[in-house]
Design an enzyme around this catalytic site. Sequence first.
Site, PDB file in Angstrom:
ATOM      1  N   GLY A  55       0.853  -1.186   0.000  1.00  0.00           N
ATOM      2  CA  GLY A  55       0.000   0.000   0.000  1.00  0.00           C
ATOM      3  C   GLY A  55       0.887   1.235   0.000  1.00  0.00           C
ATOM      4  O   GLY A  55       1.430   1.577  -1.039  1.00  0.00           O
ATOM      5  N   SER A 122       6.530  -4.384  -2.288  1.00  0.00           N
ATOM      6  CA  SER A 122       5.990  -3.104  -2.711  1.00  0.00           C
ATOM      7  C   SER A 122       6.232  -2.080  -1.588  1.00  0.00           C
ATOM      8  O   SER A 122       7.378  -1.923  -1.158  1.00  0.00           O
ATOM      9  CB  SER A 122       4.510  -3.270  -3.068  1.00  0.00           C
ATOM     10  OG  SER A 122       4.013  -2.177  -3.778  1.00  0.00           O
ATOM     11  N   TRP A 123       5.193  -1.404  -1.081  1.00  0.00           N
ATOM     12  CA  TRP A 123       5.405  -0.529   0.080  1.00  0.00           C
ATOM     13  C   TRP A 123       5.988  -1.321   1.251  1.00  0.00           C
ATOM     14  O   TRP A 123       6.758  -0.789   2.058  1.00  0.00           O
ATOM     15  CB  TRP A 123       4.096   0.154   0.494  1.00  0.00           C
ATOM     16  CG  TRP A 123       4.112   0.582   1.926  1.00  0.00           C
ATOM     17  CD1 TRP A 123       3.477  -0.043   2.971  1.00  0.00           C
ATOM     18  CD2 TRP A 123       4.830   1.685   2.505  1.00  0.00           C
ATOM     19  NE1 TRP A 123       3.754   0.610   4.153  1.00  0.00           N
ATOM     20  CE2 TRP A 123       4.591   1.675   3.895  1.00  0.00           C
ATOM     21  CE3 TRP A 123       5.657   2.683   1.975  1.00  0.00           C
ATOM     22  CZ2 TRP A 123       5.130   2.611   4.765  1.00  0.00           C
ATOM     23  CZ3 TRP A 123       6.197   3.624   2.839  1.00  0.00           C
ATOM     24  CH2 TRP A 123       5.944   3.584   4.215  1.00  0.00           C
ATOM     25  N   ASP A 278       7.198  -5.249 -14.066  1.00  0.00           N
ATOM     26  CA  ASP A 278       6.464  -4.569 -13.000  1.00  0.00           C
ATOM     27  C   ASP A 278       6.226  -3.121 -13.425  1.00  0.00           C
ATOM     28  O   ASP A 278       7.167  -2.354 -13.610  1.00  0.00           O
ATOM     29  CB  ASP A 278       7.294  -4.619 -11.711  1.00  0.00           C
ATOM     30  CG  ASP A 278       6.543  -4.126 -10.487  1.00  0.00           C
ATOM     31  OD1 ASP A 278       5.617  -3.319 -10.637  1.00  0.00           O
ATOM     32  OD2 ASP A 278       6.914  -4.549  -9.370  1.00  0.00           O
ATOM     33  N   HIS A 306       3.951  -7.072 -11.046  1.00  0.00           N
ATOM     34  CA  HIS A 306       4.167  -6.573  -9.687  1.00  0.00           C
ATOM     35  C   HIS A 306       3.703  -7.520  -8.583  1.00  0.00           C
ATOM     36  O   HIS A 306       4.314  -7.577  -7.524  1.00  0.00           O
ATOM     37  CB  HIS A 306       3.426  -5.232  -9.537  1.00  0.00           C
ATOM     38  CG  HIS A 306       3.581  -4.591  -8.198  1.00  0.00           C
ATOM     39  ND1 HIS A 306       4.800  -4.141  -7.735  1.00  0.00           N
ATOM     40  CD2 HIS A 306       2.676  -4.328  -7.216  1.00  0.00           C
ATOM     41  CE1 HIS A 306       4.644  -3.612  -6.524  1.00  0.00           C
ATOM     42  NE2 HIS A 306       3.366  -3.716  -6.185  1.00  0.00           N
TER      43      HIS A 306
END
Length: 333
Positions: A55, A122-123, A278, A306
């Site tokens: 996120g 990711s985050w 990605d 991703h």
Amino acid sequence: MESGTESTGLGLNRNLYPQIEPYSTGFLKVSDIHTIYWEQSGNPDGHPVVFLHGGPGGGTAPSNRRFFDPNFYRIILFDQRGAGKSTPHACLVDNTTWDLIDDIEKLRKHLEIPEWKVFGGSWGSTLALAYSQSHPDKVTGLVLRGIFLLRKKEIDWFYEGGAAAIFPDAWEPFRDLIPENERSCFIDAYGKRLNSYDMETQYAAARAWTKWEMMTAHLLPNEENIKRGDDDKFSLAFARIENHYFVNKGFFSSDSFLIDNVDKIRHINTTIVQGRYDVCCPMMSAWDLHKAWPEADFKVVPNAGHSANELGIAAELVAANEKLKYLVKNNGR
């Protein structure tokens, strides 16, 4: 450099583990405002690993447990401030990277864990890097996926029109929510709407923001993922918290903060897994991290985008956890 097959010679498992249920769950009050949800699954006496979701604002899911051998790992999942089951929902007050790092430490102490492995995509990779750079003595290993360093060029690529070159059909609904006179900065324009006093304005912006990300997260479209953009509760936390972090540049003191501090974690056994195609977190970031940190294993999945749920990426993530399991068993950590 592209890794489609296991190259460590250990004959490691590359298949997701079966679905399991937590053996304990709870809520931890981390501030006057925020309470976070946490859960533990797998082996209560196993090697602790903490899963950091993406996120920011994405929350955890039961499938997140499947990357880890439940006989070996004590698997800890938690929802970051404002996300998932944590309360208050979608709250931006006292919600910064440094607050989350403090929360991770509070949870570690609450669960009486001396040190643990950190897994994030990711985050989650951003937060894993920031956490381990703040507390390198508490981290036994790192598995990072879909590298996101929260630099201006990464935000501009995805939210200001770069990725639109590949996904023009998905981009146009995201773009068209914003009047032409506000399109010089979509992050700011969405920020205004995601913080509107009118809830329907917030929800409309949240749906558009979330759908844009969900439509671009897989190499091949994933309908189940795209439908998450229709879930107002999920979308509101996801879009509001993401936008809040991006407007504030991740609350880092410089654009290259995470790269600049690699020396603090250079000694930690680390695997970086990156999908070649990605679009959300382009490979340039993983490549920059790899060049700054050549000691870390670098796995490029040639047929993936991703999402951690794409077959090639999931296989490399499981294998990375198996490799660390092998090292812990043989080094006694």
